[in-house]
Scaffold this active site. Structure first.
Site, PDB file in Angstrom:
ATOM      1  N   SER A   1       0.927  -1.228   0.165  1.00 30.16           N
ATOM      2  CA  SER A   1      -0.112   0.064  -0.017  1.00 30.16           C
ATOM      3  C   SER A   1       0.934   1.288   0.166  1.00 30.16           C
ATOM      4  CB  SER A   1      -0.803   0.004   1.216  1.00 30.16           C
ATOM      5  OG  SER A   1      -1.649   1.167   1.482  1.00 30.16           O
TER       6      SER A   1
ATOM      7  N   TYR B   1      -1.751  -0.655  10.608  1.00 31.73           N
ATOM      8  CA  TYR B   1      -1.708  -0.824   9.020  1.00 31.73           C
ATOM      9  C   TYR B   1      -0.642  -0.327   8.348  1.00 31.73           C
ATOM     10  CZ  TYR B   1      -3.965  -1.006   4.491  1.00 31.73           C
ATOM     11  OH  TYR B   1      -3.976  -1.109   2.919  1.00 31.73           O
TER      12      TYR B   1
END
Length: 275
Positions: A147, A160
């Site tokens: 990501s 995350y």
């Protein structure tokens, strides 16, 4: 020429194939003539993907797999090799979950363990199990789905960010280790992609609402991401940053890291004040 590409007529394994980017990868591989093992913790969702693959005239099979458990990934590899009648040529470590909205110290350890278990250990397990097989075959490719969070370090997304940063580091390490082996490594690092990760994640209501709005207006389609990333794997391209903003953040973080960190802090204070 087309048949020399890894993603043409591939024997593929895709985790998190029941929805989102994982389903998009599975369908694009099928369009390229591939046979696809669709793994997901939600077996019903994986079976839906297989139905879509069959409608394209290709073959797929659905397997339940909790990527956070090494024994599940080992079983996935064994069943995949049996169904494919040989080792896979393309492995996509895609399964992932989202969490955010709280600072480090307020995020529960349960959320830390959940996110790292899927996003990080899931990718580690996939690489640990499949990399030796591909290396021994002397040809193949692994895509690890990271990501922009892999390098952006946005506030209120500690678990995350940590999980995705580690996925990028793992991919870079493997790219160096696989040089000359015939095995390609690609790390996908998008910003917002139109998937269910916000809806299905553990994200505070205020943060999730903001994320869903941004995704609606700036997110790109998962199909486009899958196509770009598979083409990049064929070229043996390590980094895939499919959006302009992802590439801008990448450059800003590297050219002016201190300024970037201060800017992220200011943005966090402004968002917290509004909340």
């Amino acid at each position: 020429m087309a048949r020399s590409k890894l993603t043409r007529d591939a024997a593929a394994v895709v985790t998190g194939a029941g929805s989102g980017i994982g389903r998009a990868f599975a369908l694009e591989l099928a369009r390229r003539g591939g046979r696809v093992v669709c793994a997901d913790i939600n077996l019903a969702a994986a079976r839906e993907t297989v139905k879509l693959i069959e409608e394209l005239g290709s073959a797929g099979t659905a397997l339940r797999c909790d990527v956070s458990k090494i024994e599940d990934v080992e079983a996935l590899a064994a069943k995949a090799e049996t169904w494919l009648k040989g080792p896979p040529t393309v492995v996509i470590n895609n399964a992932g979950v989202g969490a955010g909205g709280k600072p480090v110290g307020a995020t529960s350890m349960d959320d830390w363990n959940w996110v790292l278990g899927v996003n990080l250990w899931g990718v580690i397990h996939g690489c640990h199990v499949f990399a030796p097989t591909l290396r021994a075959a002397g040809r193949g490719g692994i895509i690890n789905v990271g990501s922009t969070a892999s390098f952006a370090a946005a506030p209120m997304m500690g678990p995350y960010n940590v999980s995705k940063a580690a996925v990028l580091a793992l991919s870079e390490t493997m790219a160096a280790e696989m040089q000359g082996s015939g095995v390609h490594i690609t790390a996908l690092c998008p910003t917002f992609v139109k998937t269910n990760i916000v809806k299905d994640g553990r994200i505070d209501a205020g943060t999730s609402g903001f994320a869903e709005t941004v995704m609606k207006w700036t997110g790109i389609e998962a199909d486009d991401v899958a196509k770009q990333t598979l083409d990049a794997l064929d070229r043996n391209q390590l980094y895939v940053l499919p959006q302009l903003e992802a590439r801008a953040i990448w450059r800003m973080k590297r050219l002016a890291p201190s300024l970037y960190a201060r800017g992220a802090g200011v943005l966090n204070r402004l968002m917290t004040a509004k909340a």
